[in-house]
Design an enzyme around this catalytic site. Structure first.
Site, PDB file in Angstrom:
ATOM      1  CD  GLU A  18      -2.657   1.391   2.561  1.00 46.13           C
ATOM      2  OE1 GLU A  18      -3.478   0.604   2.915  1.00 46.13           O
ATOM      3  OE2 GLU A  18      -2.502   2.328   3.146  1.00 46.13           O
ATOM      4  CB  ALA A 128     -17.528  -0.270   2.358  1.00 42.07           C
TER       5      ALA A 128
HETATM    6  P1  FAD Z   1     -18.122  -0.059   6.390  1.00 40.78           P
HETATM    7  O1  FAD Z   1     -17.714  -1.268   5.912  1.00 40.78           O
HETATM    8  O2  FAD Z   1     -19.249   0.697   5.632  1.00 40.78           O
HETATM    9  O3  FAD Z   1     -18.123   0.206   7.800  1.00 40.78           O
HETATM   10  C1  FAD Z   1     -17.087  -0.384   8.690  1.00 40.78           C
HETATM   11  C2  FAD Z   1     -17.414  -0.723  10.127  1.00 40.78           C
HETATM   12  O4  FAD Z   1     -18.038   0.409  10.669  1.00 40.78           O
HETATM   13  C3  FAD Z   1     -18.804  -1.681   9.951  1.00 40.78           C
HETATM   14  O5  FAD Z   1     -17.821  -3.123   9.983  1.00 40.78           O
HETATM   15  C4  FAD Z   1     -19.338  -1.348  11.023  1.00 40.78           C
HETATM   16  O6  FAD Z   1     -18.773  -2.202  12.240  1.00 40.78           O
HETATM   17  C5  FAD Z   1     -19.075   0.032  11.415  1.00 40.78           C
HETATM   18  N1  FAD Z   1     -20.125   0.841  11.012  1.00 40.78           N
HETATM   19  C6  FAD Z   1     -20.152   1.500   9.905  1.00 40.78           C
HETATM   20  N2  FAD Z   1     -21.312   2.193   9.975  1.00 40.78           N
HETATM   21  C7  FAD Z   1     -21.616   2.325  11.013  1.00 40.78           C
HETATM   22  C8  FAD Z   1     -22.587   3.302  11.784  1.00 40.78           C
HETATM   23  N3  FAD Z   1     -23.406   4.027  10.924  1.00 40.78           N
HETATM   24  N4  FAD Z   1     -22.824   3.098  13.033  1.00 40.78           N
HETATM   25  C9  FAD Z   1     -21.945   2.114  13.818  1.00 40.78           C
HETATM   26  N5  FAD Z   1     -21.108   1.678  13.095  1.00 40.78           N
HETATM   27  C10 FAD Z   1     -20.945   1.513  11.854  1.00 40.78           C
HETATM   28  N6  FAD Z   1      -9.809   5.666   4.445  1.00 40.78           N
HETATM   29  C11 FAD Z   1      -9.663   6.596   3.704  1.00 40.78           C
HETATM   30  O7  FAD Z   1     -10.056   7.689   3.781  1.00 40.78           O
HETATM   31  N7  FAD Z   1      -8.812   6.533   2.736  1.00 40.78           N
HETATM   32  C12 FAD Z   1      -8.245   5.292   2.402  1.00 40.78           C
HETATM   33  O8  FAD Z   1      -7.550   5.200   1.521  1.00 40.78           O
HETATM   34  C13 FAD Z   1      -8.473   4.407   3.301  1.00 40.78           C
HETATM   35  N8  FAD Z   1      -7.964   3.099   3.155  1.00 40.78           N
HETATM   36  C14 FAD Z   1      -8.368   2.083   3.916  1.00 40.78           C
HETATM   37  C15 FAD Z   1      -7.453   0.745   3.801  1.00 40.78           C
HETATM   38  C16 FAD Z   1      -7.835  -0.283   4.721  1.00 40.78           C
HETATM   39  C17 FAD Z   1      -7.278  -1.585   4.137  1.00 40.78           C
HETATM   40  C18 FAD Z   1      -8.760  -0.109   5.797  1.00 40.78           C
HETATM   41  C19 FAD Z   1      -8.739  -1.061   6.854  1.00 40.78           C
HETATM   42  C20 FAD Z   1      -9.135   1.055   6.112  1.00 40.78           C
HETATM   43  C21 FAD Z   1      -8.989   2.307   5.208  1.00 40.78           C
HETATM   44  N9  FAD Z   1      -9.318   3.450   5.375  1.00 40.78           N
HETATM   45  C22 FAD Z   1      -9.359   4.587   4.424  1.00 40.78           C
HETATM   46  C23 FAD Z   1     -10.411   3.722   6.482  1.00 40.78           C
HETATM   47  C24 FAD Z   1     -11.785   3.545   6.320  1.00 40.78           C
HETATM   48  O9  FAD Z   1     -12.417   4.388   5.389  1.00 40.78           O
HETATM   49  C25 FAD Z   1     -12.626   3.556   7.710  1.00 40.78           C
HETATM   50  O10 FAD Z   1     -12.285   2.722   8.644  1.00 40.78           O
HETATM   51  C26 FAD Z   1     -13.916   3.861   7.784  1.00 40.78           C
HETATM   52  O11 FAD Z   1     -14.435   4.469   8.989  1.00 40.78           O
HETATM   53  C27 FAD Z   1     -14.639   2.705   7.549  1.00 40.78           C
HETATM   54  O12 FAD Z   1     -14.792   2.328   6.167  1.00 40.78           O
HETATM   55  P2  FAD Z   1     -15.403   0.992   5.848  1.00 40.78           P
HETATM   56  O13 FAD Z   1     -15.163   0.806   4.215  1.00 40.78           O
HETATM   57  O14 FAD Z   1     -14.837  -0.003   6.456  1.00 40.78           O
HETATM   58  O15 FAD Z   1     -16.992   1.224   6.159  1.00 40.78           O
END
Ligand code: FAD
Length: 323
Positions: A18, A128
């Site tokens: 990454e 997501a």
């Molecule tokens: P989702 O899958 O939609 O949710 C993630 C988790 O959050 C769920 O499992 C759930 O438990 C909880 N959740 C979601 N919505 C709610 C809600 N309304 N209330 C309570 N709990 C909730 N961020 C960036 O900005 N740019 C990047 O390039 C980036 N790269 C990343 C790469 C990796 C491998 C990882 C692990 C994270 C990355 N992130 C990045 C961070 C990510 O955007 C955050 O963790 C964000 O908060 C959740 O994204 P998600 O896609 O997991 O969301």
């Protein structure tokens, strides 16, 4: 060979890196060197992060295009949907596909500081999973449109399959997302992402192999079948460890923290971080991990040392030879 479709003739598991987009011209210059060093060991892909609320759209795309034009490495674009309307998210996905990017890490993204869940900040796409669906939909529409165009040009042609060939990875959280409200919420969320069309998951970094092994086992018991790629980062200084803990909300790894804070020698600190990450890589691979995803911090030495320590550098030449 890819993590989703492994080539069993290749003896070693695949690995990937990454990167984040550079903020200055000097940082860009040094990133091209880093990419060159990393590309030489034959990763499955390199992913490029996406700044909060699209702040790095152009610079992320520039790094992805650099990978396409100057290396043999498959580029994978992180995209976030938080705060976007359907129209904006659609246009964003189209822009990356137009640039030749066909692999994505679909993320919800983090809300701006101070915003509460349920606020307007979330935009039209609340998770997501919805972005995973949107990427597949946009790609399918494009494929149908280009086939229609070529059919009208040639007077014939075939109808494309409705599910297009894009790789859409998603994030997974072995120790729970900081905002999760119950212990199995992260597994339910991962399952929903799989149902939406995710082809692979990449984990948030973690410091103990058992956290990954337990999560994978629970996810599989719940019906997750996509590969769950462990995300690892060598914490090569106390400052980096503190930054990681701050960014991820992970629990402090006491022993690693004590050893890093216990010496002022930069070389010794780097050696401690590499040793810890190498042991972790070996343990998760021994436990059946489908590969390794290494967070590089845009530096190549530490992650290449981890690969070498875990016995995967031989994989580099094998992977390239069999590609
Ligand atoms: P989702 O899958 O939609 O949710 C993630 C988790 O959050 C769920 O499992 C759930 O438990 C909880 N959740 C979601 N919505 C709610 C809600 N309304 N209330 C309570 N709990 C909730 N961020 C960036 O900005 N740019 C990047 O390039 C980036 N790269 C990343 C790469 C990796 C491998 C990882 C692990 C994270 C990355 N992130 C990045 C961070 C990510 O955007 C955050 O963790 C964000 O908060 C959740 O994204 P998600 O896609 O997991 O969301």
């Amino acid at each position: 060979m890819t993590i989703e479709e492994p080539d069993h003739r290749v003896k070693h598991p695949p690995f990937s890196f990454e990167l984040f987009p550079p903020r200055t011209a000097a940082a860009a210059h040094s990133l091209w060197d880093t990419i060159h060093e990393l590309a030489a060991v034959g990763p499955d892909f390199m992913s490029v992060t996406y700044g909060a609320n699209g702040s790095s759209r152009q610079s992320s795309l520039q790094v992805l295009q650099h990978l396409r034009e100057n290396t043999a490495v498959h580029p994978l674009a992180h995209l976030t949907c938080v705060g976007s309307s359907h129209f904006e998210a659609n246009r964003l996905v189209r822009e990356f596909l137009d640039a030749g990017i066909t692999s994505f890490l679909a993320l919800r993204g983090d809300p701006p500081q101070g915003a509460a869940e349920g606020d307007q900040f979330l935009g039209d796409l609340g998770s997501a999973s919805e972005l995973v669906q949107l990427i597949h939909r946009v790609q399918t529409e494009r494929a149908q449109y280009s086939t229609l165009q070529s059919r009208s040009a040639t007077g014939g042609g075939h109808i494309p399959s409705s599910r297009s060939k894009v790789r859409v990875a998603v994030a997974a959280f072995p120790n729970g997302h900081p905002r999760s409200r119950r212990s199995n919420q992260d597994i339910d969320t991962l399952l929903a992402k799989q149902v939406s069309g995710a082809t692979m998951a990449i984990t948030q970094l973690f410091f103990h192999a058992e956290d990954y092994v337990r999560f994978v086992s629970e996810a599989q018991a719940a019906g997750v079948t996509i590969p769950i790629l462990p995300g690892l980062m060598p914490a090569t200084s106390p400052a980096r460890l503190e930054r990681i803990l701050d960014l991820t909300g992970e629990r402090r790894p006491e022993e690693l923290s004590r050893r890093l804070h216990g010496t002022d020698s930069i070389d010794r600190q780097a050696a401690v971080g590499i040793e810890h990450a190498t042991a972790l890589a070996t343990e998760v691979l021994d436990a059946g991990a489908p590969g390794l995803h290494l967070y590089t911090f845009n530096q190549h030495r530490a992650v290449l040392s981890v690969l070498e320590g875990a016995g995967l550098t031989a994989a580099a030449s094998t992977n390239k030879e069999s590609a």
